[in-house]
Design a protein around this motif. Structure first.
Motif, mmCIF file in Angstrom:
data_model
loop_
_atom_site.group_PDB
_atom_site.id
_atom_site.type_symbol
_atom_site.label_atom_id
_atom_site.label_comp_id
_atom_site.label_asym_id
_atom_site.label_seq_id
_atom_site.Cartn_x
_atom_site.Cartn_y
_atom_site.Cartn_z
ATOM 1 N N LEU A 192 9.313 -38.008 39.536
ATOM 2 C CA LEU A 192 8.196 -37.836 40.456
ATOM 3 C C LEU A 192 8.325 -36.595 41.318
ATOM 4 O O LEU A 192 7.463 -36.322 42.127
ATOM 5 C CB LEU A 192 8.099 -39.043 41.389
ATOM 6 C CG LEU A 192 7.862 -40.350 40.702
ATOM 7 C CD1 LEU A 192 7.907 -41.456 41.694
ATOM 8 C CD2 LEU A 192 6.530 -40.322 40.030
ATOM 9 N N ALA A 209 5.284 -34.395 41.176
ATOM 10 C CA ALA A 209 3.948 -34.999 41.162
ATOM 11 C C ALA A 209 3.225 -34.589 42.434
ATOM 12 O O ALA A 209 3.153 -35.327 43.399
ATOM 13 C CB ALA A 209 4.054 -36.519 41.069
ATOM 14 N N ASN A 248 1.102 -41.475 47.516
ATOM 15 C CA ASN A 248 2.240 -41.708 46.638
ATOM 16 C C ASN A 248 2.876 -43.052 46.992
ATOM 17 O O ASN A 248 3.207 -43.297 48.144
ATOM 18 C CB ASN A 248 3.228 -40.560 46.853
ATOM 19 C CG ASN A 248 4.313 -40.539 45.840
ATOM 20 O OD1 ASN A 248 4.750 -41.585 45.393
ATOM 21 N ND2 ASN A 248 4.735 -39.365 45.468
ATOM 22 N N TYR A 284 4.046 -47.563 37.138
ATOM 23 C CA TYR A 284 4.149 -46.269 36.446
ATOM 24 C C TYR A 284 4.077 -46.463 34.932
ATOM 25 O O TYR A 284 3.479 -45.658 34.216
ATOM 26 C CB TYR A 284 5.463 -45.603 36.839
ATOM 27 C CG TYR A 284 5.635 -44.221 36.265
ATOM 28 C CD1 TYR A 284 5.025 -43.135 36.864
ATOM 29 C CD2 TYR A 284 6.404 -44.008 35.132
ATOM 30 C CE1 TYR A 284 5.164 -41.876 36.353
ATOM 31 C CE2 TYR A 284 6.558 -42.750 34.606
ATOM 32 C CZ TYR A 284 5.936 -41.686 35.225
ATOM 33 O OH TYR A 284 6.072 -40.441 34.718
ATOM 34 N N THR A 332 1.223 -42.904 36.354
ATOM 35 C CA THR A 332 1.223 -42.218 37.636
ATOM 36 C C THR A 332 1.526 -43.259 38.705
ATOM 37 O O THR A 332 1.468 -44.455 38.426
ATOM 38 C CB THR A 332 -0.131 -41.549 37.918
ATOM 39 O OG1 THR A 332 -0.088 -40.989 39.222
ATOM 40 C CG2 THR A 332 -1.253 -42.547 37.870
ATOM 41 N N ASN A 369 -0.045 -42.814 41.872
ATOM 42 C CA ASN A 369 -1.099 -42.650 42.855
ATOM 43 C C ASN A 369 -1.716 -44.024 43.138
ATOM 44 O O ASN A 369 -2.198 -44.683 42.224
ATOM 45 C CB ASN A 369 -2.153 -41.696 42.297
ATOM 46 C CG ASN A 369 -3.245 -41.420 43.282
ATOM 47 O OD1 ASN A 369 -3.261 -41.968 44.370
ATOM 48 N ND2 ASN A 369 -4.155 -40.558 42.899
#
Lengths: 165, 99
Positions: free
Chosen positions: A74, A77, B26, B83, B88, B90
């Motif tokens: 990550l 990201a 995040n 994930y 992702t 988000n």
């Protein structure tokens, strides 16, 4: 004097936790913040809690977080779009929340000390022993419940991280 | 040092943690802000229990640490599962309960 040093470190690193783009940088600033809070515990004559803070938070939980950040790759990201409307509401509620906590702290300042565990009394016994005595006599039931909670957390983490549900 | 100074520092840390929960997208950073809020509450507990000459606040800090450790294991398990499902982390992508 030492109090101001620790509070400046704690507040600066807390701000950097939520402002830095890279999650790994956030994690390392959070470790710095935990060390500053351990410093507060030492100032407040609770050395056992300071050691637990460093061992459990900075040593165990943050290692787990950094492991997950590196496992999921990550660290790059960064291209998550920002939502400025949400940020506006968040900053207003941040200011209100701090103001309410400040008012609460001012209101409660008339209390007088009632307990018998003064700093001098704790120093004659040692704070590790006194916490241990409390933990295994008066607080024995919450202690057992906490151990069951940890067992459930182990099983839950295993089930969540399994490949197929 | 006066107790109000500790409580104000704890309040600032708690508010910063709450701000981080609200503005970041995040999942891992949201989780770290949550840990920051736990720690601010712990600092308040230790300061007040030192001021009132009690031990109960210090015991409570240990239980908060237990809960935080359990929560870390669960939350990071959820992060890994999320994930794996979405590719992702988000949190805006966690929308399957929306209609």
């Amino acid at each position: 004097m030492l109090f101001y040093v620790f509070s400046i470190i704690a507040i600066y690193s807390a701000l950097m936790v939520i402002l830095s783009r890279n999650p790994l940088t956030s994690a390392l600033y959070l470790v710095l913040c935990f060390f500053a809070i351990a410093g507060f515990y030492v100032i407040l004559d609770m050395e056992f809690l300071a050691a637990m803070q460093v061992l459990v938070y900075a040593g165990a939980i943050m290692v787990l977080v950094v492991l997950v950040i590196m496992l999921l790759n990550l660290a790059n990201a960064k291209n998550i779009p920002k939502d400025f409307h949400q940020m506006f509401i968040a900053v207003i509620s941040f200011i209100l929340l701090f103001f309410e906590i400040f008012l609460y702290a001012i209101k409660g300042s008339g209390k007088v000390p009632t307990g018998i565990y003064t700093t001098a009394f704790i120093k004659t016994i040692g704070n590790t022993q006194i916490i241990g005595e409390f933990l295994f006599t008066k607080y024995i039931f919450p202690f057992e419940v906490a151990s069951i909670l940890l067992l459930i957390a182990i099983i839950g983490a295993f089930i969540f991280a399994r490949r197929k549900f | 040092m006066d107790i109000n100074a500790y409580l104000i520092v704890a309040g600032i840390l708690f508010s910063i943690g709450g701000l981080g929960v609200l503005i970041r997208k995040n999942l891992i950073v949201v989780f770290m802000s949550l840990e920051l809020m736990f720690n601010a509450a712990n600092l308040g507990f230790v300061a007040v229990s030192g001021y009132l000459n009690l031990i109960s606040g210090d015991i409570f800090v240990i239980f908060v640490m237990v809960v935080a450790a359990a929560e870390a294991a669960i939350a990071l398990g959820i992060a890994i599962a999320f994930y794996r499902e979405k590719g992702t982390i988000n949190i805006d992508k966690a929308n399957e309960l929306k209609w």
